[in-house]
Design a protein around this motif. Structure first.
Motif, PDB file in Angstrom:
ATOM      1  N   ASP A 180       0.819  -1.219   0.000  1.00 39.32           N
ATOM      2  CA  ASP A 180       0.000   0.000   0.000  1.00 39.32           C
ATOM      3  C   ASP A 180       0.850   1.266   0.000  1.00 39.32           C
ATOM      4  O   ASP A 180       0.516   2.256   0.635  1.00 39.32           O
ATOM      5  CB  ASP A 180      -0.944   0.003   1.207  1.00 39.32           C
ATOM      6  CG  ASP A 180      -0.203  -0.109   2.530  1.00 39.32           C
ATOM      7  OD1 ASP A 180       1.055  -0.183   2.510  1.00 39.32           O
ATOM      8  OD2 ASP A 180      -0.857  -0.133   3.590  1.00 39.32           O
TER       9      ASP A 180
ATOM     10  N   GLN B 170      -1.932  -6.621  -5.079  1.00 36.84           N
ATOM     11  CA  GLN B 170      -3.349  -6.703  -5.451  1.00 36.84           C
ATOM     12  C   GLN B 170      -3.972  -5.359  -5.789  1.00 36.84           C
ATOM     13  O   GLN B 170      -5.064  -5.314  -6.357  1.00 36.84           O
ATOM     14  CB  GLN B 170      -4.155  -7.317  -4.296  1.00 36.84           C
ATOM     15  CG  GLN B 170      -4.082  -6.498  -3.003  1.00 36.84           C
ATOM     16  CD  GLN B 170      -5.151  -6.919  -2.005  1.00 36.84           C
ATOM     17  OE1 GLN B 170      -6.323  -6.987  -2.347  1.00 36.84           O
ATOM     18  NE2 GLN B 170      -4.724  -7.204  -0.779  1.00 36.84           N
ATOM     19  N   HIS B 171      -3.303  -4.239  -5.463  1.00 37.75           N
ATOM     20  CA  HIS B 171      -3.895  -2.920  -5.671  1.00 37.75           C
ATOM     21  C   HIS B 171      -3.392  -2.305  -6.969  1.00 37.75           C
ATOM     22  O   HIS B 171      -2.199  -1.985  -7.090  1.00 37.75           O
ATOM     23  CB  HIS B 171      -3.560  -1.994  -4.493  1.00 37.75           C
ATOM     24  CG  HIS B 171      -4.111  -2.483  -3.186  1.00 37.75           C
ATOM     25  ND1 HIS B 171      -5.457  -2.545  -2.930  1.00 37.75           N
ATOM     26  CD2 HIS B 171      -3.481  -2.947  -2.078  1.00 37.75           C
ATOM     27  CE1 HIS B 171      -5.649  -3.028  -1.702  1.00 37.75           C
ATOM     28  NE2 HIS B 171      -4.462  -3.274  -1.169  1.00 37.75           N
TER      29      HIS B 171
ATOM     30  N   GLN C  53      -3.492   0.642  -8.425  1.00 44.41           N
ATOM     31  CA  GLN C  53      -2.821   1.929  -8.454  1.00 44.41           C
ATOM     32  C   GLN C  53      -1.423   1.864  -7.844  1.00 44.41           C
ATOM     33  O   GLN C  53      -0.477   2.460  -8.367  1.00 44.41           O
ATOM     34  CB  GLN C  53      -3.658   2.996  -7.728  1.00 44.41           C
ATOM     35  CG  GLN C  53      -3.153   4.413  -7.944  1.00 44.41           C
ATOM     36  CD  GLN C  53      -3.006   4.775  -9.422  1.00 44.41           C
ATOM     37  OE1 GLN C  53      -3.860   4.430 -10.246  1.00 44.41           O
ATOM     38  NE2 GLN C  53      -1.910   5.436  -9.778  1.00 44.41           N
ATOM     39  N   TRP C  54      -1.287   1.121  -6.743  1.00 47.54           N
ATOM     40  CA  TRP C  54       0.045   1.009  -6.133  1.00 47.54           C
ATOM     41  C   TRP C  54       0.993   0.223  -7.038  1.00 47.54           C
ATOM     42  O   TRP C  54       2.184   0.537  -7.143  1.00 47.54           O
ATOM     43  CB  TRP C  54      -0.037   0.355  -4.758  1.00 47.54           C
ATOM     44  CG  TRP C  54      -0.620   1.252  -3.707  1.00 47.54           C
ATOM     45  CD1 TRP C  54      -1.736   1.037  -2.954  1.00 47.54           C
ATOM     46  CD2 TRP C  54      -0.108   2.531  -3.298  1.00 47.54           C
ATOM     47  NE1 TRP C  54      -1.964   2.091  -2.105  1.00 47.54           N
ATOM     48  CE2 TRP C  54      -0.981   3.029  -2.295  1.00 47.54           C
ATOM     49  CE3 TRP C  54       0.977   3.312  -3.676  1.00 47.54           C
ATOM     50  CZ2 TRP C  54      -0.780   4.252  -1.669  1.00 47.54           C
ATOM     51  CZ3 TRP C  54       1.181   4.543  -3.053  1.00 47.54           C
ATOM     52  CH2 TRP C  54       0.308   4.999  -2.065  1.00 47.54           C
TER      53      TRP C  54
ATOM     54  N   LYS D  87      -3.803 -11.875  -0.554  1.00 47.67           N
ATOM     55  CA  LYS D  87      -4.336 -11.573  -1.891  1.00 47.67           C
ATOM     56  C   LYS D  87      -3.263 -11.180  -2.900  1.00 47.67           C
ATOM     57  O   LYS D  87      -3.395 -10.208  -3.627  1.00 47.67           O
ATOM     58  CB  LYS D  87      -5.418 -10.493  -1.820  1.00 47.67           C
ATOM     59  CG  LYS D  87      -6.719 -10.980  -1.212  1.00 47.67           C
ATOM     60  CD  LYS D  87      -7.880 -10.068  -1.540  1.00 47.67           C
ATOM     61  CE  LYS D  87      -8.286 -10.203  -2.986  1.00 47.67           C
ATOM     62  NZ  LYS D  87      -9.486  -9.397  -3.316  1.00 47.67           N
TER      63      LYS D  87
ATOM     64  N   ALA E 189     -10.033  -8.595 -11.420  1.00 53.19           N
ATOM     65  CA  ALA E 189      -8.864  -8.040 -10.721  1.00 53.19           C
ATOM     66  C   ALA E 189      -7.623  -8.131 -11.599  1.00 53.19           C
ATOM     67  O   ALA E 189      -6.803  -7.200 -11.637  1.00 53.19           O
ATOM     68  CB  ALA E 189      -8.639  -8.774  -9.400  1.00 53.19           C
TER      69      ALA E 189
ATOM     70  N   ASP F 214      -7.898  -5.351 -14.147  1.00 53.33           N
ATOM     71  CA  ASP F 214      -7.693  -4.021 -13.550  1.00 53.33           C
ATOM     72  C   ASP F 214      -6.218  -3.749 -13.273  1.00 53.33           C
ATOM     73  O   ASP F 214      -5.716  -2.640 -13.507  1.00 53.33           O
ATOM     74  CB  ASP F 214      -8.492  -3.895 -12.250  1.00 53.33           C
ATOM     75  CG  ASP F 214     -10.008  -3.889 -12.484  1.00 53.33           C
ATOM     76  OD1 ASP F 214     -10.427  -3.666 -13.641  1.00 53.33           O
ATOM     77  OD2 ASP F 214     -10.755  -4.130 -11.514  1.00 53.33           O
ATOM     78  N   ILE F 215      -5.511  -4.764 -12.771  1.00 53.69           N
ATOM     79  CA  ILE F 215      -4.089  -4.589 -12.456  1.00 53.69           C
ATOM     80  C   ILE F 215      -3.272  -4.379 -13.727  1.00 53.69           C
ATOM     81  O   ILE F 215      -2.476  -3.437 -13.828  1.00 53.69           O
ATOM     82  CB  ILE F 215      -3.559  -5.805 -11.663  1.00 53.69           C
ATOM     83  CG1 ILE F 215      -4.152  -5.796 -10.240  1.00 53.69           C
ATOM     84  CG2 ILE F 215      -2.035  -5.792 -11.603  1.00 53.69           C
ATOM     85  CD1 ILE F 215      -3.885  -7.085  -9.465  1.00 53.69           C
TER      86      ILE F 215
END
Length: 314
Positions: free
Chosen positions: A38, A72-73, A75-76, A107, A118, A121-122
């Motif tokens: 994060d 998993q995020h 944007q990061w 995750k 997901a 999106d990544i």
């Protein structure tokens, strides 16, 4: 034909990449994963896992090394992909294949194969974040517990703009147990337009040929096979004979110099014993070597044993 050296956490670090690419036959390497949670990571994190960034993103023998990200995020991951490219990585690879429980619980890695959206999106976020001429690749398994989403996941990654897709032809649940289901890569290829790279259970030139035939893929990624047979890529490409044991023992002495005088010297005895575990598959002599060094803890004692195996007087 392109042959890639697989990322293997805790095994294929920059020292091993240097050693194996010097032996020859490899066209590209991928780093152990940079774990993204994060935050935007400091540059030192990238340099630690990919010292080759100090040298144009290539090993000393000139083979490009692509930074791999896991998380998993979107944007990061996108922001850290930008950092990797700014530091000189010739591309970004996204890890959707790691089977480790600790990674999957948070995750990351193969657990994302349950969530096709997901994956899209990544990949889309990373693709949009880095310059269009920079490759964005991904590595997947055929699924988490089953193969029901294998084609959908590959299609999502393709539609999100990935440049290349490596497919390890097993599910997370199947782990590293033989066989690898190479025919599933051929099924995926019918639904994707990007280059595919076949991975899994390639230990010899004959394995590579069967994999190419069954997967309908020319390009390959090898991992454990490269550790069991250091000139595997040359055996596949040029029909070279497997490296003789004495030559391999000499190679291990060279590796010893890297490890002992590098930044991981204190781990050297365990690292060499670990490598013997892979070599046993190809070389019966590796079992004898392991027995000769299993109780040794001092580097100089291990190198002395290696010199005896190589027939070299120190």
């Amino acid at each position: 034909m392109k042959i890639m050296l697989a990322p293997m956490e805790g095994v294929v670090d920059h020292l091993m990449r240097d050693m194996l690419t010097r032996v020859g036959g490899y066209d590209q390497c991928v780093t152990e994963f940079v774990r993204v949670v994060d935050q935007k990571l400091p540059k030192k994190t990238f340099y630690r896992l990919c010292p080759e960034l100090h040298h144009g993103g290539k090993t000393p023998s000139g083979v490009p090394v692509r930074v791999q990200l896991l998380g998993q995020h979107p944007q990061w991951l996108a922001e850290n992909a930008e950092t990797a490219i700014e530091l000189g990585s010739p591309g970004v690879d996204l890890n959707f294949g790691c089977p480790a429980k600790t990674v999957n619980k948070s995750k990351g890695g193969a657990v994302l194969l349950k969530e096709t959206q997901a994956l899209y999106d990544i990949v889309k976020a990373v693709r949009d974040a880095v310059p269009s001429h920079i490759p964005v690749s991904a590595k997947i398994r055929l699924g988490f517990e089953d193969k029901s989403l294998a084609v959908d996941n590959a299609m999502a990654i393709t539609e999100a703009g990935a440049s290349e897709l490596v497919v390890h032809a097993r599910t997370k649940t199947e782990g590293y147990k033989p066989p690898a289901y190479w025919e599933w890569i051929a099924k995926i290829k019918q639904h994707t337009s990007i280059p595919l790279v076949a991975n899994g259970e390639i230990w010899s030139a004959s394995d590579a040929k069967r994999c190419q035939d069954e997967s309908h893929c020319t390009n390959l990624m090898v991992g454990r096979g490269a550790l069991a047979l250091p000139n595997l890529a040359l055996c596949i490409k040029n029909n070279e004979a497997p490296m003789a044991w004495k030559d391999l023992a000499s190679l291990l002495i060279q590796y010893s110099g890297y490890e002992i005088f590098g930044d991981k010297g204190k781990y050297y005895p365990n690292r060499l014993k670990q490598w013997c575990g892979y070599l046993k598959r190809q070389y019966p002599e590796a079992e004898l070597l392991f027995n000769d060094i299993r109780r040794l803890t001092q580097s100089q004692d291990i190198v002395k044993v290696l010199s005896e195996h190589a027939g070299i007087a120190l």
